[in-house]
Design a protein around this motif. Structure first.
Motif, mmCIF file in Angstrom:
data_model
loop_
_atom_site.group_PDB
_atom_site.id
_atom_site.type_symbol
_atom_site.label_atom_id
_atom_site.label_comp_id
_atom_site.label_asym_id
_atom_site.label_seq_id
_atom_site.Cartn_x
_atom_site.Cartn_y
_atom_site.Cartn_z
ATOM 1 N N UNK A 6 -17.979 -24.234 -168.235
ATOM 2 C CA UNK A 6 -17.186 -25.397 -167.826
ATOM 3 C C UNK A 6 -15.821 -24.903 -167.371
ATOM 4 N N UNK A 7 -15.535 -25.035 -166.071
ATOM 5 C CA UNK A 7 -14.267 -24.538 -165.528
ATOM 6 C C UNK A 7 -13.108 -25.505 -165.776
ATOM 7 N N UNK A 8 -13.424 -26.717 -166.248
ATOM 8 C CA UNK A 8 -12.415 -27.778 -166.348
ATOM 9 C C UNK A 8 -11.893 -27.995 -167.772
ATOM 10 N N UNK A 9 -12.450 -27.301 -168.751
ATOM 11 C CA UNK A 9 -12.069 -27.543 -170.137
ATOM 12 C C UNK A 9 -10.986 -26.593 -170.625
ATOM 13 N N UNK A 68 -9.258 -34.910 -173.075
ATOM 14 C CA UNK A 68 -9.200 -34.537 -174.489
ATOM 15 C C UNK A 68 -9.299 -35.716 -175.430
ATOM 16 N N UNK A 69 -8.746 -36.841 -174.986
ATOM 17 C CA UNK A 69 -8.650 -37.955 -175.923
ATOM 18 C C UNK A 69 -9.721 -39.018 -175.689
ATOM 19 N N UNK A 70 -10.687 -38.698 -174.834
ATOM 20 C CA UNK A 70 -11.753 -39.679 -174.590
ATOM 21 C C UNK A 70 -12.738 -39.681 -175.752
ATOM 22 N N UNK A 104 -13.245 -31.058 -174.426
ATOM 23 C CA UNK A 104 -13.337 -32.023 -175.529
ATOM 24 C C UNK A 104 -14.387 -31.593 -176.570
ATOM 25 N N UNK A 105 -13.900 -31.161 -177.737
ATOM 26 C CA UNK A 105 -14.781 -30.624 -178.775
ATOM 27 C C UNK A 105 -15.835 -31.641 -179.214
ATOM 28 N N UNK A 106 -15.398 -32.873 -179.382
ATOM 29 C CA UNK A 106 -16.324 -33.923 -179.793
ATOM 30 C C UNK A 106 -17.458 -34.099 -178.792
ATOM 31 N N UNK A 279 -18.113 -23.390 -178.151
ATOM 32 C CA UNK A 279 -16.982 -24.298 -177.997
ATOM 33 C C UNK A 279 -15.691 -23.503 -178.119
ATOM 34 N N UNK A 280 -14.904 -23.522 -177.051
ATOM 35 C CA UNK A 280 -13.644 -22.779 -177.055
ATOM 36 C C UNK A 280 -12.505 -23.622 -177.563
#
Lengths: 316, 316
Positions: A6-9, A68-70, A104-106, A279-280
């Motif tokens: 994922x290049x956007x995270x 991140x907050x979604x 987004x980790x979740x 997960x980074x």
């Protein structure tokens, strides 16, 4: 070997992701095929700027991004064209063999649980963290937040998962497994620790060395330290704050304290699921992205998920 | 004000205890009356050596000592002439108003519970630790091991006890109380934390500021941090290991890291019992003994136990 990224995270994406890809490609003579998933407009110019040839990677356009907050479940459902949703789609269909994101980790966890699923026999997948040891070695602590309320049987499985990961991915021979507890002696602890100890003691597939205490976390007493995800999460976040403290005190050039610079680490795999998902950290830099790719590569090379499957089957 | 001090407890007793007494006496124009309890042969010559006049203290001979590895209940029962048993006897009979020891922690806790007892309405007494904050201030974390399995109502009481201690003994005005948790938002956490949050939120006798995470432990977000004794004990022992790490890395002269030198601290009171009992660290040095006496003095001056009694009555 096809690895999706994922290049956007991450806070510094897509720039640091692109630099990470460049670092990985230039350091490997026979690199895995990287599927770079992201917004074409934002990523392509960076790929050109960092001189990554079009044929060195596979680019997958993802017009949407999950912020991140979604809300994880809602965002994954509504943003089917996001880099994370597309990544899981590619992973589920077998077009890629592993998927990595610092987003987004979740959403990553929800995607993993619903798209990839736990290996049969695994009670609960788990996430871990690397622990820098004062003697220069590296330890593993798990769970660090995926399972805040645990049962003894789960901790027993975490011990097996952590042990296999330490051995085959971190390269620690016959890793010593310790139960994080409030005292050294058998019988010490809260109800969970008291009930977990005999299970670990009986478990012939791990090298159980007994209880470890808070004072042992950074010592070499145990390579793999098992605890519930509440305790583990508190420890992880305390450890992450050390580098900040070191910077504040201008001690961050100390060789040991520098190892608490978690930006450099390659993220945590979700252990116990059928395919490698990594997960980074949100603050991942180029080195972290490169390391995430290397962890995925190692997990694929060692057929890590197959090994877990085997281990679970044998324990039934 | 009569304060009883076990001269025989601690790795460096009775020498460091004697030196602590000397430090205390020479720094206070109107000192409390110290009841020094210990083996006459071992202590008296040190008292002479450190020029403590016979009339400056009250000496109580205790021919026996409870060792570190003795079983608390058994030792207390069988060694009625030990310094710890005599201390509790004096405290129960009102001859002394507070009792301090750096000896066998288990024996101190058993003695406290059976001789002094919890204040009516207190579900479980608790022990705490001082946390050095990076901004130079001092925080309080509790429980740190007396209650490894907790109920929400207990954590709610710990918040009140910790808050009163922070305000009246540590001198922190209107202390901010935080619930140690895995995330910032209400609703986060394990079952215990989830059920505790609304109790703290409704508790009008504390200044509750919400959840704090592992990364906030050394920051000034909260002055009083509440958690179960399992998590708290792991954190305490990790924090204690920092000074060792600092020494190992030759960073112990750093002003902040030096504050993790727990040998200097004055022990922890057992909060929620009817009279001040203070348990020192085994590695207590002279400064620690002096500080233990000062904490007891402060608790007596502020009528701390009476204040707790009052607070519990009001909350019923």
């Amino acid at each position: 070997m096809n690895i999706g990224l994922d290049m956007m995270g991450g806070d510094f994406a897509p720039l640091e992701a692109v630099k990470g890809v460049q670092q990985y490609l230039s350091a490997n003579a026979q690199p895995a095929t990287l599927f770079c998933i992201g917004n074409e407009q934002q990523v392509q110019s960076l790929l050109t700027e960092y001189q990554i040839p079009a044929d060195a990677i596979r680019f997958i356009h993802a017009p949407e991004v999950i912020g991140y907050h979604e809300h994880p479940t809602k965002a994954l459902k509504e943003k089917q064209q996001s880099s994370i949703a597309i990544g899981f789609h590619l992973l589920a269909s077998g077009k890629i063999d592993a998927f990595l994101s610092a987003g987004n980790t979740g959403a990553m966890l929800v995607g993993t649980m619903y798209t990839i699923k736990a290996i049969e026999g695994i009670l609960r997948p788990t996430i871990s963290t690397i622990v820098p040891k004062i003697d220069g070695s590296t330890g593993l602590l798990l769970d660090v937040g995926l399972n805040v309320d645990c049962k003894p049987e789960q901790l027993n499985q975490f011990a097996v998962l952590g042990s296999l990961y330490a051995q085959h991915v971190l390269g620690i021979d016959n890793p010593k497994v310790g139960l994080l507890n409030v005292g050294e002696e058998e019988g010490k602890g809260n109800l969970l620790a008291q009930s977990t100890y005999p299970l670990l003691k009986e478990n012939s597939s791990i090298n159980f060395i007994g209880n470890v205490e808070g004072r042992d976390v950074f010592k070499d007493k145990a390579d793999v330290m098992v605890c519930d995800g509440f305790t583990g999460n508190v420890i992880l976040k305390m450890a992450e704050s050390f580098y900040e403290i070191a910077v504040n005190r201008q001690l961050h050039n100390d060789e040991y304290l520098h190892r608490f610079h978690y930006e450099n680490y390659g993220g945590t795999p979700v252990l116990g699921v059928a395919k490698p998902v990594i997960i980074g950290h949100g603050i991942s830099n180029a080195t972290a992205f490169k390391n995430m790719i290397l962890v995925a590569e190692k997990m694929l090379q060692t057929n890590f998920c197959g090994m877990i499957k085997q281990a679970v089957m044998q324990s039934v």
